[in-house]
Scaffold this active site. Structure first.
Site, mmCIF file in Angstrom:
data_model
loop_
_atom_site.group_PDB
_atom_site.id
_atom_site.type_symbol
_atom_site.label_atom_id
_atom_site.label_comp_id
_atom_site.label_asym_id
_atom_site.label_seq_id
_atom_site.Cartn_x
_atom_site.Cartn_y
_atom_site.Cartn_z
ATOM 1 N N ASN A 66 1.621 -10.416 -0.419
ATOM 2 C CA ASN A 66 2.829 -10.944 -1.330
ATOM 3 C C ASN A 66 4.166 -11.840 -1.702
ATOM 4 O O ASN A 66 4.855 -12.253 -1.875
ATOM 5 C CB ASN A 66 4.162 -10.021 -2.162
ATOM 6 N N ARG A 67 3.268 -12.633 -0.352
ATOM 7 C CA ARG A 67 4.497 -14.189 0.447
ATOM 8 C C ARG A 67 3.665 -14.499 0.579
ATOM 9 O O ARG A 67 3.254 -15.628 1.124
ATOM 10 C CB ARG A 67 5.013 -13.468 1.608
ATOM 11 N N HIS B 145 5.162 -3.113 -8.781
ATOM 12 C CA HIS B 145 5.356 -2.740 -7.178
ATOM 13 C C HIS B 145 5.730 -1.390 -7.397
ATOM 14 O O HIS B 145 6.880 -0.740 -8.359
ATOM 15 C CB HIS B 145 6.477 -3.854 -7.235
ATOM 16 N N SER B 146 7.333 -0.957 -6.217
ATOM 17 C CA SER B 146 8.036 0.402 -6.577
ATOM 18 C C SER B 146 8.760 0.325 -5.001
ATOM 19 O O SER B 146 8.066 -0.134 -4.018
ATOM 20 C CB SER B 146 7.444 2.187 -6.639
ATOM 21 N N SER C 84 0.426 -1.634 -0.229
ATOM 22 C CA SER C 84 -0.204 0.035 0.077
ATOM 23 C C SER C 84 0.876 1.058 -0.080
ATOM 24 O O SER C 84 0.833 2.322 -0.826
ATOM 25 C CB SER C 84 -1.455 0.453 1.420
ATOM 26 N N ARG C 85 1.769 1.355 0.953
ATOM 27 C CA ARG C 85 2.620 2.709 0.882
ATOM 28 C C ARG C 85 3.532 3.035 -0.747
ATOM 29 O O ARG C 85 4.363 4.114 -1.036
ATOM 30 C CB ARG C 85 3.949 2.220 1.489
ATOM 31 N N GLU C 86 3.294 2.184 -1.925
ATOM 32 C CA GLU C 86 4.095 2.448 -2.521
ATOM 33 C C GLU C 86 2.622 3.441 -4.157
ATOM 34 O O GLU C 86 2.517 2.608 -4.837
ATOM 35 C CB GLU C 86 4.936 1.286 -3.365
ATOM 36 N N ARG D 161 2.962 -1.841 4.818
ATOM 37 C CA ARG D 161 2.703 -1.712 3.338
ATOM 38 C C ARG D 161 2.000 -3.312 3.351
ATOM 39 O O ARG D 161 1.532 -3.845 2.358
ATOM 40 C CB ARG D 161 3.995 -2.541 3.376
ATOM 41 N N TYR E 298 16.214 -10.992 -4.137
ATOM 42 C CA TYR E 298 16.841 -12.218 -2.863
ATOM 43 C C TYR E 298 15.515 -13.025 -2.811
ATOM 44 O O TYR E 298 15.000 -13.492 -3.835
ATOM 45 C CB TYR E 298 16.268 -11.911 -1.892
ATOM 46 N N GLU F 58 9.356 -2.908 -10.397
ATOM 47 C CA GLU F 58 9.962 -1.754 -9.071
ATOM 48 C C GLU F 58 10.562 -0.737 -10.102
ATOM 49 O O GLU F 58 10.726 -0.882 -10.548
ATOM 50 C CB GLU F 58 10.951 -2.165 -8.319
#
Lengths: 306, 96
Positions: free
Chosen positions: A141-142, A193-194, A67-69, A124, A245, A267
């Site tokens: 996203n997990r 995403h960012s 959410s914060r992106e 987020r 990662y 991203e």
């Protein structure tokens, strides 16, 4: 929507109003579909851009699962307008939309997004509660059913990468899963995403190369070249695990496992070292350059049916 | 509203895997309430972390002790948030 300010950040209500307005202006091209309801009871909306036909092959684009992106959701708004503007004007894009539908989910995590506007700009995750924990939210996203529970996600509800109790526990994820499986004809899935300027393809949970790695790598290279051509923004590309990662339970590993070959995650930019606090003046350049990469992927998808 | 006055975002450059592991140790210290904007992945990739004001001295001392280089990416998170908010309300007023 011509007078909507695309160069500033907007609240969830404003974005939902924008979506309604766009649908009203282009009833033959755009429809709004509610695919689910969030933990806090907000509707989850997707815009469908279609020039006709039933169950055409489709391209999925979602923005802002974290959410914060904010530049991501703002870019999603710009993409929606761009689609309506360019259809019938830009021959390459018109050919895409004449052959495929586009689904665009601008606010993928509405509860989290509303929370970033009202209470905590740095939020987020989702806003669901975990029994037995005071900590709130799951990293959506997990939470997908792809390598769920493997390294690269946390089992701690207080962690920013908490995976949830079980796959699809988050309605924001389950709604997409249900939609994608019931549609059955989605050919490209792009999750945006960012920040950190990357274009990634599967896998994230394993270092085993994806069966289509060579093609995905070539396509990512072309998409990044298109993106960079506009403002010189440098992107890296590669598989998630090799480029950043290990990340288990992520979106595009699941979509790829469902047979959606062209599964990518972006991203977006952080030019100016501002991270999630990218100045609003960079929204339009970010969206413009990303659009060129999206066009490359969409064009390839149309021209390489499978 | 959550307040971010005095929070800084540090960009950490881990020179090798040992330094990456050291930064990961920081990640596990929950009392510091660190928010990793870019995780500690591997040497050569920047690590961005938002550090609440009360943890700044400890984090910087830890990094310096282990000879891990860093720079201040954002001096004060709240001042950027104030700017962002101001710009949004200016735009809203302009529209109305």
């Amino acid at each position: 929507t011509d007078t909507f300010n695309y160069a500033t950040y907007h609240s969830l209500d404003e974005i939902y109003e924008f979506m309604d307005l766009l649908v009203a202006e282009h009833p033959q091209l755009v429809t709004k579909i509610q695919i689910g309801t969030t933990f806090e009871g907000r509707p989850i909306h997707v815009l469908k851009f279609s020039t006709g036909g039933t169950n055409r092959p489709a391209i999925w684009i979602d923005t802002g699962i974290h959410s914060r992106e904010w530049v991501t959701q703002a870019s999603g708004v710009w993409f929606a307008k761009k689609i309506t503007k360019d259809y019938g004007q830009d021959p390459a894009f018109t050919a895409i939309l004449d052959n495929m539908d586009i689904f665009l989910e601008i606010v993928t995590n509405p509860d989290g997004f509303a929370y970033t506007h009202k209470t905590n700009r740095m939020w987020r995750k989702t806003r669901s509660h975990t029994e037995g924990s005071l900590c709130v939210g799951v990293d959506p996203n997990r939470n997908w059913d792809a390598g769920f529970g493997k390294p690269g996600a946390s089992s701690n509800p207080c962690s920013e990468t908490y995976r949830g109790k079980f796959p699809n526990s988050e309605s924001e994820v389950k709604s997409i899963v249900d939609f994608v499986t019931s549609h059955g004809n989605i050919k490209a899935f792009i999750s945006i995403h960012s920040y950190s300027q990357l274009l990634l393809y599967p896998y994230g949970y394993t270092s085993e190369p994806a069966p289509d790695k060579d093609e995905l790598d070539q396509l990512a290279k072309s998409a990044v070249a298109a993106l960079t051509s506009l403002h010189g923004t440098k992107f890296k590309y590669g598989s998630i695990i090799d480029t950043i990662y290990q990340a288990s339970g992520n979106t595009i590993d699941w979509t790829y496992s469902q047979g959606i070959k062209y599964s990518f995650t972006f991203e977006l930019r952080d030019t100016g070292l501002r991270g999630f606090l990218l100045p609003a003046s960079q929204i339009i350049p970010t969206a413009e350059e990303t659009w060129l990469a999206l066009l490359t992927i969409m064009d390839h998808t149309v021209k390489h049916p499978y | 509203n959550e307040n971010f006055v005095g929070h800084q975002v540090l960009r950490i450059s881990a020179a090798d895997e040992a330094q990456v592991q050291k930064v990961k140790e920081l990640e596990d210290l929950e009392h510091l309430q660190l928010d990793f904007w870019r995780d500690a992945a591997r040497a050569g990739l920047p690590i961005d972390v938002r550090v609440p004001f009360p943890s700044i001295q400890s984090v910087k001392a830890f990094l310096e002790y282990h000879d891990i280089s860093y720079e201040i990416m954002i001096e004060d998170v709240q001042s950027l948030l104030d700017e962002e908010k101001q710009q949004m309300s200016f735009q809203a007023r302009a529209l109305s």
